[in-house]
Design a protein around this motif. Structure first.
Motif, PDB file in Angstrom:
ATOM      1  N   TYR A 104       0.805  -1.214   0.000  1.00 40.43           N
ATOM      2  CA  TYR A 104       0.000   0.000   0.000  1.00 40.43           C
ATOM      3  C   TYR A 104       0.843   1.271   0.000  1.00 40.43           C
ATOM      4  CZ  TYR A 104      -4.212  -2.715   0.269  1.00 40.43           C
ATOM      5  OH  TYR A 104      -5.234  -3.583  -0.041  1.00 40.43           O
ATOM      6  N   GLY A 119     -10.750   2.077  -1.502  1.00 39.40           N
ATOM      7  CA  GLY A 119      -9.896   2.077  -2.685  1.00 39.40           C
ATOM      8  C   GLY A 119      -9.765   3.463  -3.290  1.00 39.40           C
ATOM      9  N   SER A 177     -10.601   2.615  -7.198  1.00 41.21           N
ATOM     10  CA  SER A 177      -9.506   3.296  -7.899  1.00 41.21           C
ATOM     11  C   SER A 177      -9.923   3.693  -9.316  1.00 41.21           C
ATOM     12  CB  SER A 177      -8.277   2.381  -7.977  1.00 41.21           C
ATOM     13  OG  SER A 177      -7.824   2.031  -6.686  1.00 41.21           O
ATOM     14  N   PRO A 180       0.476   3.864   2.910  1.00 41.56           N
ATOM     15  CA  PRO A 180       0.485   5.142   2.194  1.00 41.56           C
ATOM     16  C   PRO A 180       1.290   6.226   2.910  1.00 41.56           C
ATOM     17  CG  PRO A 180      -1.705   4.201   2.169  1.00 41.56           C
ATOM     18  CD  PRO A 180      -0.894   3.351   3.100  1.00 41.56           C
ATOM     19  N   VAL A 185       0.828   2.585  -3.499  1.00 41.74           N
ATOM     20  CA  VAL A 185      -0.413   3.129  -4.060  1.00 41.74           C
ATOM     21  C   VAL A 185      -0.374   4.648  -4.232  1.00 41.74           C
ATOM     22  CG1 VAL A 185      -2.907   3.341  -3.732  1.00 41.74           C
ATOM     23  CG2 VAL A 185      -1.778   1.161  -3.260  1.00 41.74           C
ATOM     24  N   LEU A 215      -3.464   1.609 -11.937  1.00 45.79           N
ATOM     25  CA  LEU A 215      -3.809   1.196 -10.580  1.00 45.79           C
ATOM     26  C   LEU A 215      -4.737  -0.015 -10.573  1.00 45.79           C
ATOM     27  CD1 LEU A 215      -4.417   4.697  -8.944  1.00 45.79           C
ATOM     28  CD2 LEU A 215      -2.465   3.196  -8.557  1.00 45.79           C
ATOM     29  N   THR A 216      -5.658  -0.061 -11.531  1.00 49.13           N
ATOM     30  CA  THR A 216      -6.677  -1.118 -11.543  1.00 49.13           C
ATOM     31  C   THR A 216      -6.184  -2.406 -12.190  1.00 49.13           C
ATOM     32  OG1 THR A 216      -8.320   0.648 -11.776  1.00 49.13           O
ATOM     33  CG2 THR A 216      -9.089  -1.593 -12.136  1.00 49.13           C
ATOM     34  N   ALA A 269      -6.083   5.564  -3.189  1.00 44.68           N
ATOM     35  CA  ALA A 269      -5.476   5.872  -4.486  1.00 44.68           C
ATOM     36  C   ALA A 269      -5.392   7.367  -4.774  1.00 44.68           C
ATOM     37  CB  ALA A 269      -6.259   5.176  -5.601  1.00 44.68           C
ATOM     38  N   SER A 301      -5.818  -5.438 -10.060  1.00 41.53           N
ATOM     39  CA  SER A 301      -7.049  -6.062  -9.576  1.00 41.53           C
ATOM     40  C   SER A 301      -7.568  -7.107 -10.547  1.00 41.53           C
ATOM     41  CB  SER A 301      -8.126  -4.994  -9.337  1.00 41.53           C
ATOM     42  OG  SER A 301      -7.714  -4.087  -8.350  1.00 41.53           O
ATOM     43  N   ARG A 328       1.923  -4.307 -13.055  1.00 41.57           N
ATOM     44  CA  ARG A 328       0.772  -4.393 -12.147  1.00 41.57           C
ATOM     45  C   ARG A 328      -0.019  -5.686 -12.386  1.00 41.57           C
ATOM     46  NH1 ARG A 328      -0.104  -1.692  -7.648  1.00 41.57           N
ATOM     47  NH2 ARG A 328      -2.281  -1.216  -8.091  1.00 41.57           N
TER      48      ARG A 328
END
Length: 388
Positions: free
Chosen positions: A24, A218, A341, A148, A27, A48-49, A222, A52, A102
């Motif tokens: 994190y 999320g 995000s 973060p 992020v 960022l996504t 982000a 996932s 990612r």
């Protein structure tokens, strides 16, 4: 009296805290890094996504691997693989490469994230699994909050590229820590992988419920740094995460006796109400005090809900199915954070972050309705069927 805090449990606790904090920490660094190298708007959301997508796809496979191979060896291997992307980010600084890294992280993290809680349940006495996992899940909440803060602090004192090297050494520290754990497992009779058996069906209601609850989280994780920049509150951003951690710790220690006594329903309702009001207040947020208060209140809510739902799942799953159960449940984090995000990337360009954050509060309302009308009764039935 059987102990929760045995040596292996403590080592796993520290390892997972390091791993989650590192994950994190990247992020808030990534959006700023993307802007620095010319990637903006919805393309940041895609970077960022992307993780996932592969995390969601690979979670069922992760559960199968954990239940059909030596879990400790699997975790050691995938944690080592988890270190590598943090070397790749500063060296491959273009859009396609960041998306590819990612995507790779999603595969590796799907196993690492599922393995830690599963291993923690395995090293606990059977009578202490539900209570112990509730405490262990705090590493996820704290990692999400402290990560973060670490990322922003590192990025404030060095370049974004150099920041990723710091994160690499944090993952290396986690790998060294878990190497001292040495968990022994008997040989497992491996079953053939069947997709429909790769999901632990009793965990699906908890997964679906938590998915909505994680959407605003999320978004906040982000885009908090960019939001603070827009509002002229960048100086308060690191302290936002300190207040987030403080809220989580206070909520955890002040409510633990109620949770242990099974008085969880009222805590879920209060937590969701606090979270909904907090996110809605982003619509008119303009001061550092408001930002810090929001961080504290978000910490209070998630400090209760995340460990609580994790204990619902692990505490009701048989030992031989815990890998699949945790992998199924943790899809809620993957999907929820990914959605949060992604939609904030679109909101930033269309309606602005303030309105976007406020709109995500609707996800709490949906999560609350799912819990009240189904999940609470479902969990009670599970416990009764187990004689608890």
């Amino acid at each position: 009296m059987e102990k929760i805090w045995n040596k292996k449990f403590v080592l796993l606790f520290i390892t997972n805290l390091l791993m989650m904090a590192t994950f994190y920490a990247a992020v808030p660094i990534l959006p700023i890094y993307c802007q620095q190298i010319g990637i903006t708007g919805s393309r940041i959301g895609i970077v960022l996504t992307a993780m996932s997508v592969t995390t969601v796809i690979f979670r069922p496979v992760a559960g199968y691997i954990l239940d059909n191979f030596n879990r400790y060896h699997v975790y050691m291997l995938f944690l080592a693989l988890f270190c590598l992307p943090f070397l790749g980010f500063p060296l491959l600084s273009f859009f396609g490469a960041l998306v590819a890294l990612r995507l790779y992280m999603g595969v590796v993290y799907s196993v690492c994230g599922s393995a830690t809680t599963t291993l923690a349940g395995d090293v606990l006495p059977e009578s202490k699994v539900r209570v112990g996992v509730n405490r262990f899940a705090l590493t996820i909440s704290l990692g999400m909050a402290a990560g973060p803060f670490i990322g922003i602090q590192v990025q404030n004192h060095m370049s974004s590229r150099a920041s990723f090297f710091v994160l690499f050494f944090m993952t290396l520290a986690a790998l060294i820590c878990v190497s001292f754990c040495r968990i022994q497992y008997p040989k497992v009779k491996r079953k053939k992988f069947v997709l429909r058996q790769a999901f632990y069906k009793p965990a699906l209601p908890f997964m679906f419920n938590m998915m909505f609850i994680m959407i605003p989280f999320g978004a906040v994780i982000a885009y908090s740094s960019i939001f603070a920049q827009e509002k002229g509150l960048s100086a308060a951003t690191p302290y936002f995460y300190i207040f987030l951690v403080a809220g989580m710790l206070i909520s955890k220690f002040s409510t633990q006796k109620m949770i242990d006594a099974g008085k969880h329903k009222v805590l879920v309702v209060i937590s969701l109400a606090v979270l909904l009001i907090t996110m809605a207040s982003y619509f008119f947020m303009s001061t550092a005090v408001h930002l810090l208060l929001a961080g504290f209140l978000l910490g209070l809510g998630y400090g209760i809900l995340q460990p609580l739902f994790q204990s619902f799942v692990t505490g009701t799953a048989p030992a031989q199915k815990r890998g699949t159960a945790n992998a199924t449940y943790l899809l809620s984090y993957d999907i929820g954070i990914g959605i949060g995000s992604f939609i904030m990337g679109m909101f930033q360009e269309s309606i602005g972050l303030s309105t976007g954050f406020a709109l995500t509060a609707l996800a709490y309302l949906i999560g609350g309705l799912i819990y009240a009308f189904y999940v609470e009764g479902y969990y009670t039935k599970l416990l009764k069927s187990m004689g608890k």
